[in-house]
Design an enzyme around this catalytic site. Structure first.
Site, PDB file in Angstrom:
ATOM      1  N   ASP A  36      20.544  19.388  78.075  1.00 56.63           N
ATOM      2  CA  ASP A  36      20.976  18.685  76.867  1.00 56.63           C
ATOM      3  C   ASP A  36      20.892  19.589  75.649  1.00 56.63           C
ATOM      4  O   ASP A  36      20.072  20.510  75.581  1.00 56.63           O
ATOM      5  CB  ASP A  36      20.082  17.459  76.601  1.00 56.63           C
ATOM      6  CG  ASP A  36      20.351  16.325  77.557  1.00 56.63           C
ATOM      7  OD1 ASP A  36      21.377  16.358  78.247  1.00 56.63           O
ATOM      8  OD2 ASP A  36      19.517  15.403  77.610  1.00 56.63           O
ATOM      9  N   ARG A  43      14.720   8.057  77.934  1.00 58.04           N
ATOM     10  CA  ARG A  43      15.448   8.844  78.933  1.00 58.04           C
ATOM     11  C   ARG A  43      14.678  10.087  79.350  1.00 58.04           C
ATOM     12  O   ARG A  43      14.994  10.694  80.376  1.00 58.04           O
ATOM     13  CB  ARG A  43      16.834   9.222  78.405  1.00 58.04           C
ATOM     14  CG  ARG A  43      16.818  10.189  77.240  1.00 58.04           C
ATOM     15  CD  ARG A  43      18.216  10.366  76.640  1.00 58.04           C
ATOM     16  NE  ARG A  43      19.178  10.864  77.597  1.00 58.04           N
ATOM     17  CZ  ARG A  43      19.350  12.145  77.891  1.00 58.04           C
ATOM     18  NH1 ARG A  43      18.589  13.050  77.304  1.00 58.04           N
ATOM     19  NH2 ARG A  43      20.246  12.530  78.767  1.00 58.04           N
TER      20      ARG A  43
END
Length: 244
Positions: free
Chosen positions: A167, A152
């Protein structure tokens, strides 16, 4: 990126690799994922891949020949990262995921049974990695977890390249709280600052929330995080409020 998995259970990877982000990464040509059953590379008529440990002990140990042979069957370069999944390895972190996302070729060695013949560790491996201080029955699940975290981060895999920048762990802190519609639900309201349209206030609030959440849930992360004087003042005021 190309990823090869040396495993006794290649079918375990089918569900993970054929759905969601990992499938889309393959469809886009950004990921080439392959499984190799190293039992096929055993050097005995029964395709035995494990044996009793010299010196005695519990369980069975993976033999060197099948894994050496399987790895040598792959096209590698001097930059290939060969990752041994094992409880004795370094802890897997977001920082390690970022580093590995820049590799062109990764090979995961997924063991089973009691452990590996030490010659595998000494002569084939570039990285020994653990996903936590516990023991699983094999390396397949950790390898899948690492693959998801790594892929990702490859530019272009996520639809929005900014998606992973907020994140947890990306900047050493935990992620700030997120809200969506409805504004009010069962008497619980979205913080007014998020509805203000004032981007500077929103960013300041989010930074403060990241600091406070990290302090409450993972204070150990603050020891390594890059904090400004303003960040330190926020934490100092919060600590004083708790102590009162």
């Amino acid at each position: 990126m190309r990823i090869d998995y040396l495993t006794l259970f290649p079918e375990m990877f089918e569900g993970v690799l054929n759905h969601s982000i990992l499938k889309r990464a393959q469809d886009k040509g950004m990921l080439n994922a392959n499984t190799v059953n190293f039992r096929d590379y055993a050097e005995n008529k029964h395709n035995q891949v494990d044996d009793y440990p010299f010196g005695g002990g519990q369980g069975m140990v993976l033999k060197p020949e099948p894994i050496f042979n399987a790895l040598e069957s792959l096209q590698q370069t001097a930059e290939t990262r060969v990752v041994l999944m094992c409880p004795q390895g370094e802890p897997f972190t977001q920082e390690k995921a970022q580093e590995l996302s820049e590799a062109e070729h990764i090979v995961f060695i997924c063991g089973h049974y009691e452990g590996y013949d030490e010659r595998i560790r000494e002569h084939l491996v570039t990285d020994e990695i653990s996903i936590g201080d516990y023991v699983l029955t094999g390396g397949e699940l950790p390898a899948m977890t690492m693959t998801d975290a790594i892929v990702r981060l490859i530019p272009g895999v996520l639809g929005n390249q900014q998606s992973h920048e907020d994140d947890s762990f990306q900047d050493g802190l935990l992620e700030f709280p997120q809200y969506t519609r409805p504004r009010e639900y069962r008497g619980m309201n979205v913080p007014e600052v998020l509805l203000s349209g004032n981007h500077a206030r929103i960013e300041a609030w989010r930074r403060e929330q990241k600091l406070l959440r990290t302090y409450r849930n993972r204070p150990d992360l603050l020891e390594k995080a890059e904090l400004s004087e303003q960040d330190r003042d926020i934490l100092k005021r919060y600590r004083k409020g708790i102590e009162k």
